[in-house]
Design an enzyme around this catalytic site. Structure first.
Site, PDB file in Angstrom:
ATOM      1  N   LYS A 215     -12.397  -7.259   5.555  1.00 51.56           N
ATOM      2  CA  LYS A 215     -11.954  -6.767   7.194  1.00 51.56           C
ATOM      3  C   LYS A 215     -12.515  -5.482   7.377  1.00 51.56           C
ATOM      4  O   LYS A 215     -12.491  -5.114   5.938  1.00 51.56           O
ATOM      5  CB  LYS A 215     -10.254  -5.989   6.540  1.00 51.56           C
ATOM      6  CG  LYS A 215      -9.861  -5.067   6.335  1.00 51.56           C
ATOM      7  CD  LYS A 215      -7.973  -4.778   6.863  1.00 51.56           C
ATOM      8  CE  LYS A 215      -7.967  -3.588   7.364  1.00 51.56           C
ATOM      9  NZ  LYS A 215      -6.895  -2.857   7.026  1.00 51.56           N
TER      10      LYS A 215
ATOM     11  N   CYS B 154      -0.270   4.292   1.492  1.00 53.13           N
ATOM     12  CA  CYS B 154      -0.562   5.551   3.132  1.00 53.13           C
ATOM     13  C   CYS B 154       0.201   6.224   3.578  1.00 53.13           C
ATOM     14  O   CYS B 154       0.512   7.027   4.191  1.00 53.13           O
ATOM     15  CB  CYS B 154      -2.363   4.765   3.370  1.00 53.13           C
ATOM     16  SG  CYS B 154      -2.064   3.256   4.266  1.00 53.13           S
TER      17      CYS B 154
ATOM     18  N   SER C 188      -7.058  -3.467  14.123  1.00 55.44           N
ATOM     19  CA  SER C 188      -6.498  -2.088  15.492  1.00 55.44           C
ATOM     20  C   SER C 188      -7.375  -2.283  16.726  1.00 55.44           C
ATOM     21  O   SER C 188      -6.878  -2.044  17.733  1.00 55.44           O
ATOM     22  CB  SER C 188      -5.675  -1.836  14.955  1.00 55.44           C
ATOM     23  OG  SER C 188      -6.646  -0.522  14.251  1.00 55.44           O
TER      24      SER C 188
ATOM     25  N   ARG D 164      -3.548   3.670  12.099  1.00 54.95           N
ATOM     26  CA  ARG D 164      -3.188   4.551  11.626  1.00 54.95           C
ATOM     27  C   ARG D 164      -2.269   5.510  12.628  1.00 54.95           C
ATOM     28  O   ARG D 164      -1.353   5.803  12.193  1.00 54.95           O
ATOM     29  CB  ARG D 164      -4.552   5.363  11.353  1.00 54.95           C
ATOM     30  CG  ARG D 164      -5.245   5.139   9.813  1.00 54.95           C
ATOM     31  CD  ARG D 164      -6.323   5.578   9.177  1.00 54.95           C
ATOM     32  NE  ARG D 164      -7.084   5.208   8.524  1.00 54.95           N
ATOM     33  CZ  ARG D 164      -8.678   5.022   7.965  1.00 54.95           C
ATOM     34  NH1 ARG D 164      -8.650   6.429   8.319  1.00 54.95           N
ATOM     35  NH2 ARG D 164      -8.446   3.968   6.876  1.00 54.95           N
TER      36      ARG D 164
ATOM     37  N   LYS E  43     -11.912  -4.951   2.025  1.00 53.50           N
ATOM     38  CA  LYS E  43     -11.699  -4.439   2.926  1.00 53.50           C
ATOM     39  C   LYS E  43     -13.224  -3.048   2.828  1.00 53.50           C
ATOM     40  O   LYS E  43     -13.231  -2.075   2.113  1.00 53.50           O
ATOM     41  CB  LYS E  43     -10.896  -3.242   2.501  1.00 53.50           C
ATOM     42  CG  LYS E  43      -9.911  -2.667   3.592  1.00 53.50           C
ATOM     43  CD  LYS E  43      -8.725  -2.089   3.466  1.00 53.50           C
ATOM     44  CE  LYS E  43      -8.338  -1.139   3.759  1.00 53.50           C
ATOM     45  NZ  LYS E  43      -6.371  -0.836   4.084  1.00 53.50           N
TER      46      LYS E  43
ATOM     47  N   CYS F 182       0.601  -1.228   0.125  1.00 51.08           N
ATOM     48  CA  CYS F 182       0.221   0.140  -0.021  1.00 51.08           C
ATOM     49  C   CYS F 182       1.056   1.498   0.252  1.00 51.08           C
ATOM     50  O   CYS F 182       2.027   1.018   0.029  1.00 51.08           O
ATOM     51  CB  CYS F 182      -0.340  -0.157   1.096  1.00 51.08           C
ATOM     52  SG  CYS F 182      -2.189   1.110   0.997  1.00 51.08           S
TER      53      CYS F 182
ATOM     54  N   CYS G 146      -3.579   6.138  -0.026  1.00 47.57           N
ATOM     55  CA  CYS G 146      -3.255   4.721  -0.595  1.00 47.57           C
ATOM     56  C   CYS G 146      -3.023   4.129  -2.087  1.00 47.57           C
ATOM     57  O   CYS G 146      -2.621   3.738  -2.235  1.00 47.57           O
ATOM     58  CB  CYS G 146      -4.543   3.484  -0.542  1.00 47.57           C
ATOM     59  SG  CYS G 146      -4.681   4.021   1.339  1.00 47.57           S
TER      60      CYS G 146
ATOM     61  N   ARG H 109     -11.246   7.331   3.025  1.00 46.97           N
ATOM     62  CA  ARG H 109     -11.144   6.934   1.528  1.00 46.97           C
ATOM     63  C   ARG H 109     -11.560   5.990   1.096  1.00 46.97           C
ATOM     64  O   ARG H 109     -12.357   5.089   1.118  1.00 46.97           O
ATOM     65  CB  ARG H 109      -9.913   5.529   2.572  1.00 46.97           C
ATOM     66  CG  ARG H 109      -9.168   5.878   3.735  1.00 46.97           C
ATOM     67  CD  ARG H 109      -8.076   4.545   3.216  1.00 46.97           C
ATOM     68  NE  ARG H 109      -6.735   5.609   4.635  1.00 46.97           N
ATOM     69  CZ  ARG H 109      -5.918   5.772   4.104  1.00 46.97           C
ATOM     70  NH1 ARG H 109      -5.517   6.815   3.349  1.00 46.97           N
ATOM     71  NH2 ARG H 109      -5.175   5.840   5.355  1.00 46.97           N
TER      72      ARG H 109
HETATM   73  C1  PBG Z   1      -3.211   0.165   5.159  1.00 45.04           C
HETATM   74  C2  PBG Z   1      -3.733  -1.045   6.446  1.00 45.04           C
HETATM   75  C3  PBG Z   1      -4.662  -0.417   7.041  1.00 45.04           C
HETATM   76  C4  PBG Z   1      -4.808  -1.637   7.851  1.00 45.04           C
HETATM   77  C5  PBG Z   1      -3.946  -2.527   6.624  1.00 45.04           C
HETATM   78  N1  PBG Z   1      -3.119  -2.191   6.153  1.00 45.04           N
HETATM   79  C6  PBG Z   1      -5.555   0.892   7.140  1.00 45.04           C
HETATM   80  C7  PBG Z   1      -5.702   1.862   6.585  1.00 45.04           C
HETATM   81  O1  PBG Z   1      -6.585   0.934   5.267  1.00 45.04           O
HETATM   82  O2  PBG Z   1      -6.626   2.786   6.251  1.00 45.04           O
HETATM   83  C8  PBG Z   1      -5.609  -1.695   8.857  1.00 45.04           C
HETATM   84  C9  PBG Z   1      -5.150  -2.523   9.986  1.00 45.04           C
HETATM   85  C10 PBG Z   1      -5.757  -1.756  11.332  1.00 45.04           C
HETATM   86  O3  PBG Z   1      -6.404  -1.320  11.519  1.00 45.04           O
HETATM   87  O4  PBG Z   1      -5.076  -2.879  12.218  1.00 45.04           O
HETATM   88  N2  PBG Z   1      -4.428   0.460   3.666  1.00 45.04           N
END
Ligand code: PBG
Length: 318
Positions: A244, A117, A270, A201, A191, A115, A125, A213
């Site tokens: 996810k 970001c 997270s 983040r 996602k 990615c 991203c 996003r």
């Molecule tokens: C990157 C990414 C993200 C997560 C995994 N890869 C964050 C997002 O999309 O903003 C989130 C993982 C988590 O919250 O544990 N794009």
């Protein structure tokens, strides 16, 4: 009929149990930063750490001793710019981390998040066009280069999380042309644009500085769309599909599992981690709430579970 017969004691409950967790179900996420001698707790994710590359081998040996056999690597670079140049640098943070992990354990399955970001100064991203929108097709070229830099360093699985259309096909083609025919793709197929990524983040300093996003991540209200994108990713050559976050989407996990023959990975993100972690440390919930939660993800249909709880759960499983 007396269903209680099979609930009478621990042994009989163990015998009749329908869902079992195993260390081999898990992928453990690891955050890598520049510098040396760093193992620093992440404030938004208590119990999770930023590691500098020289500290990785110790951590990898620990998780291997627990029989966890896969790690998901997130790189946090020192420099960001509009084109996220560090993300595809040959000697970038992820390629160096992958090399170090493979030196510590050649068998460990190394999965890399693909990615932009964490690498772009605007925190989106992908690459922005003149109007400040994420340019899908231009971004694909960058994603190909990121994936190639990871595969070249020895990554076993690349995991695109950017949510651009057509990225699985673009990455598959680039990998194959460069001879990385054995590098697998785990696509973050489903996602959602979720509030539960906030602690990540701040851990990865990847929040968008302008906007959100929602023009590339999915609407939380949709489930047919999940099945649609899984079908697209299958056709584009994904080896594993992902859903996810996990907990607010267990219905989606079940439907996706029933709709595909590919392994389904589910990311316990997270925010889900932080919620439970805080509730347990405040004494509001007992620690067993963690096992109950992760079991629900497997029961819903997950073949693979990506979770920050992996280590502590295995210690508990014994
Ligand atoms: C990157 C990414 C993200 C997560 C995994 N890869 C964050 C997002 O999309 O903003 C989130 C993982 C988590 O919250 O544990 N794009």
């Amino acid at each position: 009929m007396r269903p209680r017969r099979l609930r009478l004691n621990e042994y009989i409950r163990d015998l009749a149990r329908e869902t079992r967790l195993h260390a081999k179900d898990f992928i453990y996420p690891i955050f890598v930063v520049e510098g040396t001698g760093i193992k620093r707790e992440i404030p938004s994710m208590p119990g999770q750490y930023h590691f500098s590359i020289d500290m990785l081998s110790e951590e990898i040996k620990k998780i291997e001793a627990l029989n966890i056999r896969a790690a998901l690597i997130f790189g946090i670079p020192e420099k960001k710019d509009a084109l996220g140049r560090e993300s595809y640098a040959k000697e970038g943070i992820v390629p160096r981390a992958v090399g170090e992990i493979k030196r510590a354990s050649s068998q460990m399955i190394v999965v890399t998040d693909v990615c932009m970001c964490s690498y772009t100064d605007h925190g989106h991203c992908g690459i922005l066009n003149d109007r400040g929108q994420v340019d899908n097709d231009k971004t694909l070229l960058y994603l190909q280069n990121i994936a190639l830099s990871h595969a070249n360093a020895g990554a076993d699985i690349v995991a695109p999380s950017d949510m651009m259309d057509g990225r699985v096909q673009a990455i598959r083609r680039a990998l194959d042309e460069a001879g990385f025919t054995n590098t697998a793709i785990m696509s973050y197929s489903v996602k959602y644009a979720s509030n539960f990524y906030s602690p990540f983040r701040s851990a990865a300093s990847s929040a968008p500085s302008i906007g959100n996003r929602k023009s590339y991540q999915m609407d939380c209200a949709n489930i047919n769309e999940a099945l649609k994108v899984v079908r697209l990713d299958e056709n584009e050559g994904a080896d594993i599909v992902m859903v996810k976050p996990a907990l607010a989407y267990l219905d989606v996990v079940r439907k996706v599992k029933d709709s595909t023959l590919l392994p389904v990975a589910v990311y316990n993100v997270s925010g889900e981690y932080a919620m439970l972690k805080h509730a347990v440390s405040a004494g509001i919930l007992p620690p067993e709430a963690i096992m109950e939660t992760i079991i629900s993800i497997k029961r819903a249909g997950a073949d693979i579970i990506i979770t920050y709880f992996a280590k502590e759960l295995i210690e508990e499983l014994g």
